[in-house]
Structures are given as structure tokens and as C-alpha cells.
Design an enzyme around this catalytic site. Sequence first.
Site, PDB file in Angstrom:
ATOM      1  N   GLU A   1       1.997  -6.967  11.304  1.00  0.00           N
ATOM      2  CA  GLU A   1       1.655  -6.763   9.889  1.00  0.00           C
ATOM      3  C   GLU A   1       2.609  -6.022   9.409  1.00  0.00           C
ATOM      4  O   GLU A   1       2.399  -6.178   8.060  1.00  0.00           O
ATOM      5  CB  GLU A   1       0.055  -5.957   9.994  1.00  0.00           C
ATOM      6  CG  GLU A   1       0.523  -4.302  10.565  1.00  0.00           C
ATOM      7  CD  GLU A   1      -0.988  -3.805  10.740  1.00  0.00           C
ATOM      8  OE1 GLU A   1      -1.848  -4.370  11.185  1.00  0.00           O
ATOM      9  OE2 GLU A   1      -0.937  -2.401   9.887  1.00  0.00           O
TER      10      GLU A   1
ATOM     11  N   HIS B   1      -3.150 -10.792   8.983  1.00  0.00           N
ATOM     12  CA  HIS B   1      -3.516  -9.377   8.611  1.00  0.00           C
ATOM     13  C   HIS B   1      -4.591  -9.348   7.339  1.00  0.00           C
ATOM     14  O   HIS B   1      -4.093  -9.890   6.283  1.00  0.00           O
ATOM     15  CB  HIS B   1      -2.095  -8.668   8.149  1.00  0.00           C
ATOM     16  CG  HIS B   1      -2.396  -7.194   8.076  1.00  0.00           C
ATOM     17  ND1 HIS B   1      -1.499  -6.588   6.825  1.00  0.00           N
ATOM     18  CD2 HIS B   1      -3.168  -6.277   8.502  1.00  0.00           C
ATOM     19  CE1 HIS B   1      -1.897  -5.154   6.962  1.00  0.00           C
ATOM     20  NE2 HIS B   1      -2.815  -5.120   8.009  1.00  0.00           N
TER      21      HIS B   1
ATOM     22  N   ARG C   1       0.533 -11.442  13.291  1.00  0.00           N
ATOM     23  CA  ARG C   1      -0.178 -10.887  12.786  1.00  0.00           C
ATOM     24  C   ARG C   1       0.167 -10.591  11.313  1.00  0.00           C
ATOM     25  O   ARG C   1      -0.287  -9.643  10.368  1.00  0.00           O
ATOM     26  CB  ARG C   1      -0.356  -9.281  13.297  1.00  0.00           C
ATOM     27  CG  ARG C   1      -1.292  -9.293  14.582  1.00  0.00           C
ATOM     28  CD  ARG C   1      -2.797  -9.075  14.067  1.00  0.00           C
ATOM     29  NE  ARG C   1      -3.059  -7.922  13.565  1.00  0.00           N
ATOM     30  CZ  ARG C   1      -3.762  -8.020  12.499  1.00  0.00           C
ATOM     31  NH1 ARG C   1      -4.240  -9.096  12.085  1.00  0.00           N
ATOM     32  NH2 ARG C   1      -3.988  -6.733  11.918  1.00  0.00           N
TER      33      ARG C   1
ATOM     34  N   ASP D   1      -6.289  -3.632   2.005  1.00  0.00           N
ATOM     35  CA  ASP D   1      -5.242  -3.533   0.754  1.00  0.00           C
ATOM     36  C   ASP D   1      -4.501  -4.835   0.530  1.00  0.00           C
ATOM     37  O   ASP D   1      -3.682  -4.898   0.066  1.00  0.00           O
ATOM     38  CB  ASP D   1      -4.182  -2.194   1.468  1.00  0.00           C
ATOM     39  CG  ASP D   1      -3.903  -2.236   2.869  1.00  0.00           C
ATOM     40  OD1 ASP D   1      -4.917  -2.005   3.604  1.00  0.00           O
ATOM     41  OD2 ASP D   1      -2.840  -2.810   3.201  1.00  0.00           O
TER      42      ASP D   1
ATOM     43  N   GLU E   1      -3.292  -4.465  19.716  1.00  0.00           N
ATOM     44  CA  GLU E   1      -2.611  -4.616  18.575  1.00  0.00           C
ATOM     45  C   GLU E   1      -1.559  -3.597  18.274  1.00  0.00           C
ATOM     46  O   GLU E   1      -1.936  -2.592  18.391  1.00  0.00           O
ATOM     47  CB  GLU E   1      -3.517  -4.864  17.371  1.00  0.00           C
ATOM     48  CG  GLU E   1      -2.860  -4.880  15.900  1.00  0.00           C
ATOM     49  CD  GLU E   1      -3.701  -4.814  14.840  1.00  0.00           C
ATOM     50  OE1 GLU E   1      -5.004  -5.113  15.126  1.00  0.00           O
ATOM     51  OE2 GLU E   1      -3.171  -4.532  13.790  1.00  0.00           O
TER      52      GLU E   1
ATOM     53  N   ASP F   1      -6.602  -1.508  17.823  1.00  0.00           N
ATOM     54  CA  ASP F   1      -5.193  -1.335  17.179  1.00  0.00           C
ATOM     55  C   ASP F   1      -4.597   0.045  17.651  1.00  0.00           C
ATOM     56  O   ASP F   1      -5.238   1.048  17.288  1.00  0.00           O
ATOM     57  CB  ASP F   1      -5.541  -1.491  15.671  1.00  0.00           C
ATOM     58  CG  ASP F   1      -4.195  -1.578  14.993  1.00  0.00           C
ATOM     59  OD1 ASP F   1      -3.179  -1.206  15.213  1.00  0.00           O
ATOM     60  OD2 ASP F   1      -4.380  -1.761  13.742  1.00  0.00           O
TER      61      ASP F   1
ATOM     62  N   ASN G   1       0.763  -1.124  -0.106  1.00  0.00           N
ATOM     63  CA  ASN G   1       0.014   0.011   0.062  1.00  0.00           C
ATOM     64  C   ASN G   1       1.028   1.326  -0.057  1.00  0.00           C
ATOM     65  O   ASN G   1       1.601   1.570   1.019  1.00  0.00           O
ATOM     66  CB  ASN G   1      -0.972  -0.092   1.280  1.00  0.00           C
ATOM     67  CG  ASN G   1      -2.105   0.893   1.093  1.00  0.00           C
ATOM     68  OD1 ASN G   1      -2.467   1.587   0.104  1.00  0.00           O
ATOM     69  ND2 ASN G   1      -2.876   0.951   2.254  1.00  0.00           N
TER      70      ASN G   1
ATOM     71  N   HIS H   1     -13.942  -4.101  10.997  1.00  0.00           N
ATOM     72  CA  HIS H   1     -13.703  -2.918  11.690  1.00  0.00           C
ATOM     73  C   HIS H   1     -14.562  -1.918  11.947  1.00  0.00           C
ATOM     74  O   HIS H   1     -15.361  -1.791  11.133  1.00  0.00           O
ATOM     75  CB  HIS H   1     -12.762  -2.177  10.684  1.00  0.00           C
ATOM     76  CG  HIS H   1     -11.301  -2.822  10.426  1.00  0.00           C
ATOM     77  ND1 HIS H   1     -10.412  -2.401   9.551  1.00  0.00           N
ATOM     78  CD2 HIS H   1     -10.784  -3.979  10.934  1.00  0.00           C
ATOM     79  CE1 HIS H   1      -9.356  -3.160   9.401  1.00  0.00           C
ATOM     80  NE2 HIS H   1      -9.780  -4.189  10.272  1.00  0.00           N
TER      81      HIS H   1
ATOM     82  N   HIS I   1      -1.559   0.936  16.505  1.00  0.00           N
ATOM     83  CA  HIS I   1      -0.836   1.639  15.360  1.00  0.00           C
ATOM     84  C   HIS I   1       0.534   1.849  15.519  1.00  0.00           C
ATOM     85  O   HIS I   1       0.864   2.914  14.951  1.00  0.00           O
ATOM     86  CB  HIS I   1      -1.516   2.311  14.237  1.00  0.00           C
ATOM     87  CG  HIS I   1      -2.173   2.032  13.201  1.00  0.00           C
ATOM     88  ND1 HIS I   1      -1.639   2.324  11.911  1.00  0.00           N
ATOM     89  CD2 HIS I   1      -3.188   1.116  12.902  1.00  0.00           C
ATOM     90  CE1 HIS I   1      -2.211   2.019  10.910  1.00  0.00           C
ATOM     91  NE2 HIS I   1      -3.063   1.038  11.328  1.00  0.00           N
TER      92      HIS I   1
ATOM     93  N   GLU J   1      -8.415 -11.341  10.295  1.00  0.00           N
ATOM     94  CA  GLU J   1      -9.192  -9.869   9.988  1.00  0.00           C
ATOM     95  C   GLU J   1      -9.722  -9.953   8.507  1.00  0.00           C
ATOM     96  O   GLU J   1      -9.236 -10.523   7.597  1.00  0.00           O
ATOM     97  CB  GLU J   1      -8.116  -8.849   9.997  1.00  0.00           C
ATOM     98  CG  GLU J   1      -8.171  -7.566   9.820  1.00  0.00           C
ATOM     99  CD  GLU J   1      -7.272  -6.351   9.721  1.00  0.00           C
ATOM    100  OE1 GLU J   1      -5.850  -6.745   9.353  1.00  0.00           O
ATOM    101  OE2 GLU J   1      -7.430  -5.503  10.211  1.00  0.00           O
TER     102      GLU J   1
ATOM    103  N   TRP K   1       2.295   6.507  11.865  1.00  0.00           N
ATOM    104  CA  TRP K   1       0.847   6.433  11.443  1.00  0.00           C
ATOM    105  C   TRP K   1       0.335   5.078  11.685  1.00  0.00           C
ATOM    106  O   TRP K   1      -0.518   4.504  12.075  1.00  0.00           O
ATOM    107  CB  TRP K   1       0.728   6.818   9.997  1.00  0.00           C
ATOM    108  CG  TRP K   1      -0.713   6.803   9.612  1.00  0.00           C
ATOM    109  CD1 TRP K   1      -1.695   8.043  10.035  1.00  0.00           C
ATOM    110  CD2 TRP K   1      -1.627   5.698   9.083  1.00  0.00           C
ATOM    111  NE1 TRP K   1      -2.954   7.279   9.398  1.00  0.00           N
ATOM    112  CE2 TRP K   1      -2.887   5.903   8.904  1.00  0.00           C
ATOM    113  CE3 TRP K   1      -1.173   4.380   8.516  1.00  0.00           C
ATOM    114  CZ2 TRP K   1      -3.833   5.047   8.521  1.00  0.00           C
ATOM    115  CZ3 TRP K   1      -2.276   3.708   8.033  1.00  0.00           C
ATOM    116  CH2 TRP K   1      -3.590   3.948   7.940  1.00  0.00           C
TER     117      TRP K   1
ATOM    118  N   ARG L   1     -13.054  -5.132  15.924  1.00  0.00           N
ATOM    119  CA  ARG L   1     -12.079  -4.151  16.056  1.00  0.00           C
ATOM    120  C   ARG L   1     -12.962  -2.684  16.329  1.00  0.00           C
ATOM    121  O   ARG L   1     -13.511  -2.109  15.464  1.00  0.00           O
ATOM    122  CB  ARG L   1     -10.991  -4.100  15.217  1.00  0.00           C
ATOM    123  CG  ARG L   1      -9.914  -3.279  15.467  1.00  0.00           C
ATOM    124  CD  ARG L   1      -9.106  -2.882  14.321  1.00  0.00           C
ATOM    125  NE  ARG L   1      -9.126  -1.930  13.311  1.00  0.00           N
ATOM    126  CZ  ARG L   1      -8.358  -1.395  12.403  1.00  0.00           C
ATOM    127  NH1 ARG L   1      -7.388  -1.738  12.400  1.00  0.00           N
ATOM    128  NH2 ARG L   1      -8.564  -0.402  11.765  1.00  0.00           N
TER     129      ARG L   1
ATOM    130  N   TYR M   1      -7.771   7.629  14.070  1.00  0.00           N
ATOM    131  CA  TYR M   1      -6.329   7.267  13.546  1.00  0.00           C
ATOM    132  C   TYR M   1      -6.389   6.000  13.123  1.00  0.00           C
ATOM    133  O   TYR M   1      -7.127   5.159  13.482  1.00  0.00           O
ATOM    134  CB  TYR M   1      -5.553   7.586  14.935  1.00  0.00           C
ATOM    135  CG  TYR M   1      -5.862   6.491  16.023  1.00  0.00           C
ATOM    136  CD1 TYR M   1      -6.928   6.865  16.913  1.00  0.00           C
ATOM    137  CD2 TYR M   1      -5.243   5.411  16.248  1.00  0.00           C
ATOM    138  CE1 TYR M   1      -7.421   5.862  17.757  1.00  0.00           C
ATOM    139  CE2 TYR M   1      -5.783   4.604  17.191  1.00  0.00           C
ATOM    140  CZ  TYR M   1      -6.745   4.839  17.880  1.00  0.00           C
ATOM    141  OH  TYR M   1      -7.140   3.789  18.818  1.00  0.00           O
TER     142      TYR M   1
END
Length: 404
Positions: A264, A314, A285, A318, A238, A212, A37, A122, A214, A341, A404, A147, A159
Site C-alpha cells: 500500500e 488498497h 496491495r 482515505d 499484510e 495487517d 493522507n 475492517h 502495519h 479492500e 505506524w 480484516r 494499532y
Amino acid sequence: MKIVDAKVVVTSPGRNFVTLQVTTDDGVTGLGDATLNGRELAVVSYLRDHVAPLLIGRDPHRIEDAWQYLYRGAYWRRGPVTMAAIAAVDVALWDIKAKVAGLPLYQLLGGASRDRIRAYGHANGSSLPEIFDSVRALQERGYQAIRIQSGVPGLKSVYGVHTTTSVDGSAPDVLARPVVEDWDTAAYLRYIPRVFEAVRNEFGPDLPLLHDAHHRLSPIEAARLGKDLEPYDLFWLEDCTPAEDQEALRLVRQHTTTPLAIGEVFNTVFDYQTLIDDRLIDYVRSAVTHFGGVSPMKKLFDYAGQRGIKSAIHGPEDISPVGMAAALHLDLAVHNFGIQEYSGHTDLTNEVFRHAYTFDDGYLHPGEAPGIGVELDDELAAAHPYEPGYLPVNRLQDGSVHDW
Ligand code: KDG
Ligand code: MG
């Protein structure tokens, strides 16, 4: 049997996907997902310019040899671009082998260890009512594990959820640069436990809930979050700490019984070594697409299983249907499956990649088609060419860049 063609297809039926199509002299084709991605074309070049020419003339049945040849033989090993390219070859060759055998891939991986694969979806929103609606919408689609990602008061973006508008409200100039999001760790840490308290009160104790972070927290911040979330009985927390730092999770582990998941953005088993050996996590993951394919994922799960650690592949949007299908064959076969997921794809994506896998009542199944069970519609793929696109970047209130 010999490989006579290896073609890279880039298509954007809503978002970009990179697919490797390998063809044998018998006319059997195999597909592999190589979507990275926001950096898609780097993998296209790696595959087209450096890997595809090496595949011509090889025996497609020698999957492990092809993997080692591309991994060890290149000298420059690991990293997301290399491992996405190797993954695409590995999955395409497994697809061919299973098609030649006339069996769905999971049968070559040991056969089914379960009848169906539990998935999580999600839910997200910038307010509690929005989150509740999002959870209800997923439950109506059958999801039985969810999630939760939430907006934080004072911050403009939710986020870790892909957005198309910058924090200043402007539309992204997708050709030029990513959208910018904002972040405040202290505000997040104060607010998130209240979100999970509200969701538990609304939906009761039984619904498995995931979250998550992130990679946005320091070890001590993540430890505090894990402790603060304990009353709400999460299925997992996560990616709470930066992906590069395996030792960070030791500190988190010492402070909380909230289960931990990560992986991931990992590319090889070496990213997990301390985490698995010292039982610092509960779920691995990685994506088939970014970890070098089905072959190393099976080895990872066997290794993790020796420490009681489970799989959780994961599977955001994407990961293409090709990558998702490969994941589902593993999920069905490995004993230490945890959860899968699954965000699903747009109708158009499902037309470009017609697939045998199904989603019913919150559970997935890879189907019984020989191979991984995905066919690429070349013409429809070509009608939706590559579109430049980026993941967002994230800045703190002082303007400095954050994960991110
Ligand atoms: O491309 C980035 C996404 O794959 C990632 O943001 C999704 O964190 C993610 C998840 O858990 O699905
Ligand atoms: Mg994630």
C-alpha cells in the site's frame, strides 16, 4: 481534442480528499484521485503549480505519453507525492477516454473477467467481545471476508486504526501535530494468535480472515507471527515487515505458509521486483491513487500474474470514491484479481462524489456509467474545505518512534 482546464479540488466531507478535474475543449471532464493522507497539500501544490500548466493544450487521448512525460520528463521520479499526482492525471485521462467512447472504463481494459468483486471490511476492537460485535456488524452489512485488528492488553490504542485521542487521553491538536500511540511488539506477538483462535472458534472455519501488521515487525518477528497464525488459516498477513526491505520477506517466506500481502505504500513496480520475481508474496496491495494510476497498475497485475500473484487493491477510507471507482474497473477486468479492500465512505462523501459503483452482499461492481462513473458536486465540495489532519505517530515504551 485538447485539454483546456486542469483544476485541483480539495474537500473535506469528514476527511480530506484531493481531486484533479481535467476538462477538454469538447466539455468532457475526467476525475482523478490524488489524496495522500496527512500530506495532502504537498500533492495539491505539485499538481497545481507543476503539472496542471503542462496539461493545457495536450491531447487527452495520449494517456501513456502523458504518463511517461510526467514520470521520465520530471527527472525527479517516484515517491508518494509525485506518483499520487501522476495517478490523478492518468485516471482523469482514462475517465475522459472512456466517456468519449461511451463505455465504462473496464470495457477499455479488456472487458469483465468476472461478474462481481469480492470485498473485505475492517473489524476492530480493544477486547474480544468488541471484536466479535464488530465482525457481526460487518456480516450484517454483507461482508464475506473480514480484516481483524485488535487492541493488545497493556496498550492504549488499537494499532493501525485511525484514532482521534492521544495515549495520554488528550484530544489531538489537529492544527499542530498528530496524536501519539503506544506499541509493544512482544505483547502483540503473544496476544494476536489468541485473538485469531477466539475469532475462529466464534465464527467457524469458513470466514476469510485477514490481518495487517502495519510494517511493525522485524523479519524474525514476522516469521514467528506467520507460523503462530497458521492454525487459524488466514487469507493473508499484510505488511508484516518494513516496506523498504524486500529481502525481509524472504526470511518470512522461508518460515511460514501464511499467505503474505504488501504494497500500500509502494509507488512503482521497482518496489515489487524481488518480491514478484522470487515469489515472496501472494498479493500486491498498491492503490491506484499512490502508484501512478490505472496504467501502471494494469502492468503490475500482468507482471504479478506471471508468478501466480494476485491483486488486492488498497481501499481504505482515505482513498476517495474517485480512486475506489478506478480500482473497481481494474478489479473487474484483470484475470488475477484476488480481493478488494472496501471500507466505504460517509453519506456526505458519497454526496460530494456521486458514484455508479455499488456494494451488495459483500460484492462490489463499478456500474455501467461511461468513464469511471463518478461525478463531483463542486458546490458541496467547496462547502467542506480542507481541514489540517495527520495520521498518528507511534512510540515504544521507552519513548522512541516506531512505524505506524
Ligand atoms: O493512510 C493510511 C491508511 O491508508 C492505512 O492505515 C490503511 O493500512 C491500511 C489498510 O490496509 O487499509
Ligand atoms: Mg494496510
